[in-house]
Scaffold this active site. Structure first.
Site, PDB file in Angstrom:
ATOM      1  N   GLU A 150       0.862  -1.306  -0.132  1.00  0.00           N
ATOM      2  CA  GLU A 150       0.033  -0.040   0.132  1.00  0.00           C
ATOM      3  C   GLU A 150       0.904   0.639  -0.296  1.00  0.00           C
ATOM      4  O   GLU A 150      -0.002   2.619  -0.439  1.00  0.00           O
ATOM      5  CB  GLU A 150      -1.312   0.276   1.040  1.00  0.00           C
ATOM      6  CG  GLU A 150      -0.354  -0.153   2.489  1.00  0.00           C
ATOM      7  CD  GLU A 150      -1.168  -0.208   3.788  1.00  0.00           C
ATOM      8  OE1 GLU A 150      -2.780  -0.036   3.097  1.00  0.00           O
ATOM      9  OE2 GLU A 150      -1.223  -0.758   4.100  1.00  0.00           O
ATOM     10  N   ASP A 183      -4.895   3.097   0.182  1.00  0.00           N
ATOM     11  CA  ASP A 183      -3.486   3.316   0.605  1.00  0.00           C
ATOM     12  C   ASP A 183      -2.789   3.956  -1.094  1.00  0.00           C
ATOM     13  O   ASP A 183      -2.107   4.661  -0.896  1.00  0.00           O
ATOM     14  CB  ASP A 183      -2.569   3.774   1.841  1.00  0.00           C
ATOM     15  CG  ASP A 183      -3.069   3.829   3.026  1.00  0.00           C
ATOM     16  OD1 ASP A 183      -3.068   4.961   3.690  1.00  0.00           O
ATOM     17  OD2 ASP A 183      -3.915   2.914   3.885  1.00  0.00           O
ATOM     18  N   CYS A 242      -7.731  -5.795  -0.962  1.00  0.00           N
ATOM     19  CA  CYS A 242      -8.193  -5.109   0.289  1.00  0.00           C
ATOM     20  C   CYS A 242      -8.926  -4.433   0.485  1.00  0.00           C
ATOM     21  O   CYS A 242     -10.272  -4.132   1.162  1.00  0.00           O
ATOM     22  CB  CYS A 242      -7.705  -6.255   1.015  1.00  0.00           C
ATOM     23  SG  CYS A 242      -6.764  -5.478   2.117  1.00  0.00           S
TER      24      CYS A 242
HETATM   25  C1  PEP Z   1      -5.995   0.049   2.068  1.00  0.00           C
HETATM   26  O1  PEP Z   1      -5.238   0.690   2.602  1.00  0.00           O
HETATM   27  O2  PEP Z   1      -6.492  -0.191   0.834  1.00  0.00           O
HETATM   28  C2  PEP Z   1      -6.742  -0.462   3.622  1.00  0.00           C
HETATM   29  C3  PEP Z   1      -7.145  -1.752   2.832  1.00  0.00           C
HETATM   30  O3  PEP Z   1      -5.952  -0.470   4.521  1.00  0.00           O
HETATM   31  P1  PEP Z   1      -6.789   0.823   5.884  1.00  0.00           P
HETATM   32  O4  PEP Z   1      -8.419   1.052   4.252  1.00  0.00           O
HETATM   33  O5  PEP Z   1      -7.420   0.158   6.715  1.00  0.00           O
HETATM   34  O6  PEP Z   1      -5.811   1.991   5.841  1.00  0.00           O
HETATM   35 MG    MG Z   2      -4.247   0.974   4.404  1.00  0.00          MG
END
Ligand code: PEP
Ligand code: MG
Length: 582
Positions: free
Chosen positions: A435, A459, A506
């Site tokens: 990320e 991110d 994700c």
């Molecule tokens: C992302 O950054 O895509 C992620 C799944 O983590 P978060 O949204 O918790 O930062």
């Molecule tokens: Mg993230």
């Protein structure tokens, strides 16, 4: 026909007559209380407090029955408010010092907090003041011996129009004939809005003056998807909305048939569709989705809103519960990604004044700065690992050194537990979130140490495009179809494939119907989706041809412009029923 625009709070369409709820403002007088009667005033206040606690116990039983355990948390919040010194200490102090009646002392105390709440910029926290008023109103009703309003007495199907609905009003909605509701006040993240979503009742909030503009009995269309209330709609508008209502019902039924079916494309490629879990309260709903597992268990909720970190036993209990609930399906548990916009105050001397918190002490950086905190979590996950297949995921990795240090701690945690006689799974996979641009471009090296990867597009996009993901001024620049994003994702997939390691995505991109064909075409066959969008994403995957999507992505890689990529990918899901291309 008048159209009033508000904030969409809960999706769906309702057509029916208005039931305008009278405003419940309670007028409180200031009465001087003679000194010898002050004790009696305190007793009166105490009796109202006890009665309010009894109300909450009663509401708890009701909520458990109609809404489920996850909503009982709201009752606990109300109990917490009741036990707050603002109520238990400040009100009696005002009664005694100012020699006033309990109602007045209470309303003064509430007003003071209201002023403090109004200054809060964060909408979510500002909206929490309604819980305070809800509790305050219950207390006042007891003091004034007034009946609290009861929506269950509305005996014909109607659309409820109110200045504001308190969360406790919403509890009873399921027992009423109410088709939907609209309020002058409230925001998207108010508890009332969240409850309406759970109850699947269409709702629009923040309409300013709907109670003034709508008369009892007027015909209305409530459009919860677009935040509209249409007063005395034309025959044409009614017909249009009736069609849309039928279409939505048809679509919901069609999605329901997909539960438990494999996510296979038209050319026979089977996808792994997992879900993201943000809090164990969602477990029941997730079990019912019959997914392929949990692709991202965000553990931050365990660390926020408290002044000391959770201990190993507390964490192990939570992880064990989640793993057991899903077994034999796999659960990917992410080490706490604290920092950024998820600020914890755990008494660890965390920085409080970072200018750029998203580029600051966040995720793995924070965990490595506080190795005890990190190791406690790793030990807790390992202790829970005997209950089912589990993987550990590291957030915000940007260098090999970080990954090596984390692996070292992971190894230590493993050895310690074995030495202490715990039975743990011999090999638990340790993977990284990809990320940061650094991780994406260094992936060949990182993959020598990581067992798997999960691409965090939320991110990754923010850092690749230098667009703060929570800044509304640049929200229009946050673009999953930007050629840079497509190229980097492609590179990540190619590299991971060369190393033969498991990969998944994700970020929210997996839950964006427009972006799913792009991910499919990129060759990513494991997606972790937000539970709300799970069946819809499965529907899209089942509609696509993996080979055609892959050809489109090859073409997209040579395009310079986001619009063109968007159009090209959009063609993959056309022609389809309503909603497919939205
Ligand atoms: C992302 O950054 O895509 C992620 C799944 O983590 P978060 O949204 O918790 O930062
Ligand atoms: Mg993230």
């Amino acid at each position: 026909m008048i159209v009033i625009k508000g904030v969409p709070a809960s999706s769906g369409i309702a057509i029916g007559k208005a039931y305008v709820l009278e405003d419940e403002d309670i007028v409180v007088n200031r009465d001087e209380i003679p000194k010898e009667k002050l004790r009696r005033e305190l007793r009166r206040f105490k009796a109202a407090l006890d009665a309010t606690y009894r109300d909450l116990d009663h509401a708890e039983g009701k909520v458990l029955k109609t809404l489920g355990r996850e909503h009982v948390k709201l009752i606990d919040t109300h109990r917490l408010i009741l036990s707050d010194p603002l109520i238990t200490k400040d009100v009696p102090r005002r009664i005694m010092e100012e020699r006033v009646n309990a109602e007045f002392a209470l309303s003064e105390a509430l007003e003071m907090v209201n002023r403090a709440f109004e200054k809060i910029e964060d909408e979510f926290f500002r909206e929490r003041r309604h819980d305070l008023f809800d509790v305050g109103k219950r207390l006042l009703s007891h003091l004034l011996k007034r009946e609290k309003r009861d929506l269950t007495s509305i005996d014909a199907p109607a659309i409820l129009i109110a200045r504001n609905l308190l969360p406790s009003d919403t509890f009873t909605l399921k027992e009423t004939k109410i088709l939907g509701f609209a309020t002058d006040l409230g925001g998207r993240t108010s508890h009332t809005a969240l409850l309406a979503q759970s109850l699947q009742i269409p709702a629009v909030v923040g309409l300013s003056d709907a109670t003034r503009r709508i008369k009892n009995g007027e015909l209305l269309v409530l459009d919860g998807d677009h935040g509209l209330v249409i007063v005395t709609p034309t025959a044409e508008a009614i017909e249009k909305y009736q069609r849309a209502q039928k279409e939505t019902q048809r679509e919901t039924r069609a999605l329901e048939t997909l539960r438990g079916q494999p996510a296979t494309t038209t050319d026979g490629k089977r996808f792994e569709l997992a879900v993201n879990l943000d809090s164990p309260e969602d477990i029941k709903m997730i079990q019912a989705l019959k997914s392929d597992g949990i692709g991202l268990f965000r553990t931050e909720f365990l660390f926020l809103n408290r002044t000391a970190p959770p201990g190993e036993a507390e964490q192990a209990k939570v992880y064990s519960h989640v793993i057991k609930s899903l077994a034999p399906l796999p659960v990917v548990i992410r080490a706490a990604d604290i920092g950024g916009d998820r600020l914890a105050h755990l008494g660890l001397d965390e920085p409080k004044d970072e200018i750029n918190p998203f580029m600051g002490l966040r995720g793995i950086r924070l965990l490595l700065k506080y190795p005890d905190l990190f190791k406690t979590q790793l030990r807790a996950i390992l202790r829970a690992s005997t209950h089912g297949p589990v993987k550990v995921l590291l957030p915000m990795v940007s260098s090999l050194t970080e990954l090596r240090s984390a692996r070292h701690l992971f190894q230590q945690a493993h050895e310690e537990l074995e030495g202490e006689g715990y039975e743990i799974t011999p090999k638990v996979d340790l993977g990284i979130m990809v990320e940061t641009p650094a991780a994406a471009l260094l992936l060949d090296h990182l993959l020598t140490q990581a067992d798997f990867i999960s691409i965090g597009t939320n991110d990754l996009i923010q850092y690749l495009l230098a667009v703060d993901r929570v800044n509304e001024h640049v929200a229009h620049l946050y673009d999953p179809f930007h050629p840079t994003v497509v190229r980097v994702l492609h590179q990540i997939v190619e590299t991971t494939r060369r190393y033969g390691k498991w990969m998944s995505v994700c970020g929210e991109m997996t839950s964006d119907p427009r972006a799913v064909p792009l991910l499919v075409g990129l060759g990513i066959d494991s997606l972790s989706v937000s539970p709300r969008m799970f069946l819809r994403v499965k529907q899209i995957v089942k509609y696509l041809s993996a080979a055609t999507a892959s050809q489109a992505v090859i073409q997209a890689l040579s395009l310079a412009d986001s619009e063109e990529i968007h159009r090209l990918i959009g063609q993959l899901v056309q022609p389809a029923g309503r909603g497919m291309t939205e």
